[in-house]
Write a protein that holds these residues in place. Structure first.
Motif, PDB file in Angstrom:
ATOM      1  N   PHE A  93      -9.741  33.142  33.056  1.00  0.00           N
ATOM      2  CA  PHE A  93      -8.348  32.706  33.013  1.00  0.00           C
ATOM      3  C   PHE A  93      -7.375  33.796  32.582  1.00  0.00           C
ATOM      4  O   PHE A  93      -6.185  33.529  32.401  1.00  0.00           O
ATOM      5  CB  PHE A  93      -8.221  31.499  32.072  1.00  0.00           C
ATOM      6  CG  PHE A  93      -9.136  30.359  32.444  1.00  0.00           C
ATOM      7  CD1 PHE A  93      -8.971  29.680  33.645  1.00  0.00           C
ATOM      8  CD2 PHE A  93     -10.180  29.985  31.609  1.00  0.00           C
ATOM      9  CE1 PHE A  93      -9.819  28.638  33.997  1.00  0.00           C
ATOM     10  CE2 PHE A  93     -11.027  28.950  31.940  1.00  0.00           C
ATOM     11  CZ  PHE A  93     -10.858  28.273  33.147  1.00  0.00           C
ATOM     12  N   ASN A  94      -7.888  35.007  32.396  1.00  0.00           N
ATOM     13  CA  ASN A  94      -7.050  36.145  32.025  1.00  0.00           C
ATOM     14  C   ASN A  94      -6.298  35.921  30.707  1.00  0.00           C
ATOM     15  O   ASN A  94      -5.197  36.411  30.512  1.00  0.00           O
ATOM     16  CB  ASN A  94      -6.046  36.476  33.140  1.00  0.00           C
ATOM     17  CG  ASN A  94      -5.595  37.927  33.108  1.00  0.00           C
ATOM     18  OD1 ASN A  94      -6.394  38.833  32.867  1.00  0.00           O
ATOM     19  ND2 ASN A  94      -4.306  38.155  33.333  1.00  0.00           N
ATOM     20  N   LEU A  95      -6.925  35.168  29.793  1.00  0.00           N
ATOM     21  CA  LEU A  95      -6.346  34.932  28.474  1.00  0.00           C
ATOM     22  C   LEU A  95      -6.758  36.071  27.541  1.00  0.00           C
ATOM     23  O   LEU A  95      -7.946  36.245  27.264  1.00  0.00           O
ATOM     24  CB  LEU A  95      -6.843  33.599  27.908  1.00  0.00           C
ATOM     25  CG  LEU A  95      -6.467  33.294  26.455  1.00  0.00           C
ATOM     26  CD1 LEU A  95      -4.962  33.083  26.321  1.00  0.00           C
ATOM     27  CD2 LEU A  95      -7.235  32.076  25.930  1.00  0.00           C
ATOM     28  N   PRO A  96      -5.803  36.866  27.048  1.00  0.00           N
ATOM     29  CA  PRO A  96      -6.165  37.925  26.100  1.00  0.00           C
ATOM     30  C   PRO A  96      -6.722  37.324  24.802  1.00  0.00           C
ATOM     31  O   PRO A  96      -6.075  36.494  24.166  1.00  0.00           O
ATOM     32  CB  PRO A  96      -4.841  38.645  25.840  1.00  0.00           C
ATOM     33  CG  PRO A  96      -3.994  38.333  27.034  1.00  0.00           C
ATOM     34  CD  PRO A  96      -4.370  36.918  27.407  1.00  0.00           C
ATOM     35  N   THR A  97      -7.922  37.728  24.427  1.00  0.00           N
ATOM     36  CA  THR A  97      -8.540  37.237  23.195  1.00  0.00           C
ATOM     37  C   THR A  97      -9.064  38.405  22.369  1.00  0.00           C
ATOM     38  O   THR A  97      -9.638  39.352  22.918  1.00  0.00           O
ATOM     39  CB  THR A  97      -9.713  36.267  23.476  1.00  0.00           C
ATOM     40  OG1 THR A  97     -10.781  36.963  24.116  1.00  0.00           O
ATOM     41  CG2 THR A  97      -9.261  35.105  24.353  1.00  0.00           C
ATOM     42  N   THR A  98      -8.872  38.323  21.072  1.00  0.00           N
ATOM     43  CA  THR A  98      -9.361  39.352  20.151  1.00  0.00           C
ATOM     44  C   THR A  98     -10.106  38.690  19.010  1.00  0.00           C
ATOM     45  O   THR A  98      -9.540  37.865  18.287  1.00  0.00           O
ATOM     46  CB  THR A  98      -8.208  40.195  19.579  1.00  0.00           C
ATOM     47  OG1 THR A  98      -7.435  40.734  20.643  1.00  0.00           O
ATOM     48  CG2 THR A  98      -8.755  41.329  18.727  1.00  0.00           C
ATOM     49  N   GLY A  99     -11.376  39.048  18.841  1.00  0.00           N
ATOM     50  CA  GLY A  99     -12.186  38.529  17.751  1.00  0.00           C
ATOM     51  C   GLY A  99     -12.187  39.473  16.567  1.00  0.00           C
ATOM     52  O   GLY A  99     -12.256  40.701  16.742  1.00  0.00           O
ATOM     53  N   LEU A 100     -12.092  38.927  15.375  1.00  0.00           N
ATOM     54  CA  LEU A 100     -11.967  39.716  14.154  1.00  0.00           C
ATOM     55  C   LEU A 100     -13.171  39.456  13.258  1.00  0.00           C
ATOM     56  O   LEU A 100     -13.312  38.375  12.679  1.00  0.00           O
ATOM     57  CB  LEU A 100     -10.681  39.321  13.412  1.00  0.00           C
ATOM     58  CG  LEU A 100      -9.407  39.354  14.267  1.00  0.00           C
ATOM     59  CD1 LEU A 100      -8.274  38.632  13.569  1.00  0.00           C
ATOM     60  CD2 LEU A 100      -9.036  40.786  14.576  1.00  0.00           C
ATOM     61  N   ARG A 101     -14.028  40.442  13.146  1.00  0.00           N
ATOM     62  CA  ARG A 101     -15.216  40.313  12.292  1.00  0.00           C
ATOM     63  C   ARG A 101     -14.860  40.724  10.871  1.00  0.00           C
ATOM     64  O   ARG A 101     -14.823  41.908  10.535  1.00  0.00           O
ATOM     65  CB  ARG A 101     -16.363  41.160  12.834  1.00  0.00           C
ATOM     66  CG  ARG A 101     -16.905  40.646  14.166  1.00  0.00           C
ATOM     67  CD  ARG A 101     -17.985  41.544  14.738  1.00  0.00           C
ATOM     68  NE  ARG A 101     -18.501  41.020  16.005  1.00  0.00           N
ATOM     69  CZ  ARG A 101     -19.286  41.703  16.840  1.00  0.00           C
ATOM     70  NH1 ARG A 101     -19.674  42.940  16.522  1.00  0.00           N
ATOM     71  NH2 ARG A 101     -19.703  41.148  17.969  1.00  0.00           N
ATOM     72  N   PHE A 102     -14.584  39.735  10.032  1.00  0.00           N
ATOM     73  CA  PHE A 102     -14.183  39.987   8.648  1.00  0.00           C
ATOM     74  C   PHE A 102     -15.386  40.361   7.795  1.00  0.00           C
ATOM     75  O   PHE A 102     -16.466  39.799   7.941  1.00  0.00           O
ATOM     76  CB  PHE A 102     -13.528  38.745   8.042  1.00  0.00           C
ATOM     77  CG  PHE A 102     -12.230  38.350   8.689  1.00  0.00           C
ATOM     78  CD1 PHE A 102     -11.221  39.272   8.875  1.00  0.00           C
ATOM     79  CD2 PHE A 102     -12.011  37.048   9.094  1.00  0.00           C
ATOM     80  CE1 PHE A 102     -10.022  38.918   9.461  1.00  0.00           C
ATOM     81  CE2 PHE A 102     -10.817  36.667   9.673  1.00  0.00           C
ATOM     82  CZ  PHE A 102      -9.822  37.605   9.860  1.00  0.00           C
ATOM     83  N   PHE A 103     -15.150  41.301   6.859  1.00  0.00           N
ATOM     84  CA  PHE A 103     -16.184  41.765   5.940  1.00  0.00           C
ATOM     85  C   PHE A 103     -15.791  41.417   4.500  1.00  0.00           C
ATOM     86  O   PHE A 103     -14.885  42.015   3.934  1.00  0.00           O
ATOM     87  CB  PHE A 103     -16.388  43.273   6.076  1.00  0.00           C
ATOM     88  CG  PHE A 103     -17.235  43.678   7.254  1.00  0.00           C
ATOM     89  CD1 PHE A 103     -18.518  44.166   7.081  1.00  0.00           C
ATOM     90  CD2 PHE A 103     -16.740  43.568   8.546  1.00  0.00           C
ATOM     91  CE1 PHE A 103     -19.299  44.537   8.156  1.00  0.00           C
ATOM     92  CE2 PHE A 103     -17.515  43.933   9.640  1.00  0.00           C
ATOM     93  CZ  PHE A 103     -18.801  44.415   9.445  1.00  0.00           C
ATOM     94  N   THR A 104     -16.461  40.433   3.916  1.00  0.00           N
ATOM     95  CA  THR A 104     -16.396  40.046   2.498  1.00  0.00           C
ATOM     96  C   THR A 104     -14.982  40.196   1.917  1.00  0.00           C
ATOM     97  O   THR A 104     -14.708  41.102   1.128  1.00  0.00           O
ATOM     98  CB  THR A 104     -17.395  40.861   1.653  1.00  0.00           C
ATOM     99  OG1 THR A 104     -18.640  40.966   2.348  1.00  0.00           O
ATOM    100  CG2 THR A 104     -17.640  40.172   0.313  1.00  0.00           C
ATOM    101  N   VAL A 105     -14.122  39.279   2.305  1.00  0.00           N
ATOM    102  CA  VAL A 105     -12.725  39.316   1.879  1.00  0.00           C
ATOM    103  C   VAL A 105     -12.607  38.732   0.463  1.00  0.00           C
ATOM    104  O   VAL A 105     -13.222  37.716   0.136  1.00  0.00           O
ATOM    105  CB  VAL A 105     -11.845  38.515   2.853  1.00  0.00           C
ATOM    106  CG1 VAL A 105     -10.369  38.750   2.543  1.00  0.00           C
ATOM    107  CG2 VAL A 105     -12.161  38.891   4.307  1.00  0.00           C
ATOM    108  N   TYR A 106     -11.793  39.365  -0.369  1.00  0.00           N
ATOM    109  CA  TYR A 106     -11.579  38.879  -1.729  1.00  0.00           C
ATOM    110  C   TYR A 106     -10.145  39.166  -2.131  1.00  0.00           C
ATOM    111  O   TYR A 106      -9.435  39.957  -1.499  1.00  0.00           O
ATOM    112  CB  TYR A 106     -12.545  39.556  -2.716  1.00  0.00           C
ATOM    113  CG  TYR A 106     -12.197  41.006  -3.009  1.00  0.00           C
ATOM    114  CD1 TYR A 106     -11.525  41.346  -4.183  1.00  0.00           C
ATOM    115  CD2 TYR A 106     -12.502  42.022  -2.101  1.00  0.00           C
ATOM    116  CE1 TYR A 106     -11.183  42.668  -4.454  1.00  0.00           C
ATOM    117  CE2 TYR A 106     -12.162  43.331  -2.357  1.00  0.00           C
ATOM    118  CZ  TYR A 106     -11.499  43.653  -3.531  1.00  0.00           C
ATOM    119  OH  TYR A 106     -11.144  44.962  -3.789  1.00  0.00           O
ATOM    120  N   GLY A 107      -9.716  38.498  -3.204  1.00  0.00           N
ATOM    121  CA  GLY A 107      -8.370  38.721  -3.716  1.00  0.00           C
ATOM    122  C   GLY A 107      -7.788  37.439  -4.283  1.00  0.00           C
ATOM    123  O   GLY A 107      -8.457  36.391  -4.328  1.00  0.00           O
ATOM    124  N   PRO A 108      -6.517  37.461  -4.743  1.00  0.00           N
ATOM    125  CA  PRO A 108      -5.868  36.278  -5.299  1.00  0.00           C
ATOM    126  C   PRO A 108      -5.885  35.103  -4.324  1.00  0.00           C
ATOM    127  O   PRO A 108      -5.787  35.293  -3.114  1.00  0.00           O
ATOM    128  CB  PRO A 108      -4.431  36.767  -5.551  1.00  0.00           C
ATOM    129  CG  PRO A 108      -4.567  38.246  -5.740  1.00  0.00           C
ATOM    130  CD  PRO A 108      -5.662  38.671  -4.823  1.00  0.00           C
TER     131      PRO A 108
END
Length: 360
Positions: free
Chosen positions: A190-205
């Motif tokens: 369908f020509n839908l632009p998709t971007t996957g984000l592989r998060f690495f151990t996110v931390y913070g407030p």
């Protein structure tokens, strides 16, 4: 002047909450979506929403209706289940979003061992509903949360998006890999632009209570021992939430494009001849678990009593993100070291729970 109209799912969650604030502060119009499930303390989720001016209670009246923020005129929120295809379709039809950033999911590696159905419902059924709505309602680009857990049994360090990720060690990881495959299909057909984000151990407030930093902090302050898995012989690419949000915003502003050099004979798993891309988002500087604990002890001014334990099912020994393509393509550069990040978390933790005590 409004830049874009963006749907962000998972906005009662840790990363979604921070992303919404960033987008609102720069002038985007945002609609937030969350089911506010009880995987962890819902009071923290409602408090995150309240920080962005969304005042709702945990009752039936909060469902399936847009609620205007009392703080940001360009922010509205809807409590909705991603599995509810009809309600989601109605939202997309009425709002006509430019972009979607899909962060909502059933999180947690170990929880997937106990409650697998939750991952199929939220992460598979919910994701296909998002894809279908993007397809049918003119969304220009979709970005979505994947996870470093997809690397599974891979021991080649640092983890690179060109590596094979066909050996997950948890259903959570398998569901995230499935999302990447599903997204590629929609990009290709369908020509839908998709971007996957592989998060690495996110931390913070405002972080998640099921994550190590939160668990360790609470236990140490209460004088209880902490469980240190794999006898402390683990490394994690701990990434401060502000660095994560910087990367996510760059991805939203730069939708995936076709890779004209992509070859079907030597296929790169991280890109495609379709408008499809996978990025790692991490600190690219893994930290030994024991060093992480020592930094925490130093900030708290207390020593932790440690229960040294074996590796848990579904866990991996180390994570280490190769972020070179995100740096080269979009100028991403994490800047917050773990000592600084832990300090900011502890300052928030003490402040937040002192306020909660006063409210009782």
């Amino acid at each position: 002047m409004v830049r874009n109209k963006i749907l962000v799912t998972g906005t009662a969650g840790f990363i979604g909450f921070h992303l919404v604030r960033k987008l609102l502060e720069r002038g985007d119009e945002v609609v937030g979506l969350d089911s506010i499930n009880d995987y962890y303390d819902v009071r923290l989720k409602f408090d995150r929403l309240a920080e962005t001016g969304i005042k709702i209670n945990d009752d039936s009246a909060s469902w399936n209706r847009l609620i205007q923020s009392e703080k940001y005129p360009n922010y509205r929120f809807i409590r909705l289940n991603l599995e509810d295809r009809d309600e989601l379709e109605e939202l997309f039809s009425e709002e006509k979003f430019d972009n979607v950033c899909h962060l909502a999911a059933q999180a947690g590696v170990r929880y997937s061992l106990k409650n697998p159905d939750a991952y199929i419902s939220a992460n598979i059924v919910g994701f296909i509903n998002i894809l279908e709505c993007c397809r049918h309602h003119g969304v220009k680009a979709l970005s979505y949360a994947s996870s470093s857990s997809v690397y599974g049994l891979n021991e080649t360090q640092p983890f690179c998006t060109s590596h094979n990720v066909d050996h997950p060690v948890s259903l959570y990881a398998a569901s995230k890999k499935s999302n990447e495959l599903m997204a590629h299909t929609y990009s290709h057909i369908f020509n839908l632009p998709t971007t996957g984000l592989r998060f690495f151990t996110v931390y913070g407030p405002w972080g998640r209570p099921d994550m190590a930093l939160f668990i360790f902090t609470k236990a140490i302050l209460e004088g209880r021992p902490i469980n240190v898995f794999n006898y402390g012989e683990m490394k994690r690419d701990f990434t401060y939430v502000d660095d994560i949000i910087d990367g996510v915003v760059r991805v939203i502003d730069n939708p995936a494009r076709e890779n004209n050099l992509w070859s079907a004979k030597t296929p790169d798993p991280g890109s495609s001849k379709a408008p499809y891309k996978i990025y790692n988002i991490g600190n690219s500087s893994p930290v030994r678990l024991m060093d992480f604990i020592e930094a925490l002890e130093s900030k708290l001014g207390r020593k932790a009593e440690k229960n040294m334990m074996p590796l848990q099912a579904g866990d991996v020994h180390a994570t280490y993100a190769d972020v070179s393509d995100l740096t080269a393509d979009l100028g991403y550069k994490p800047s917050v070291d773990v000592v600084t990040g832990i300090g900011r978390f502890i300052d928030w933790y003490r402040d937040y729970y002192q306020i909660k005590k006063q409210e009782k």
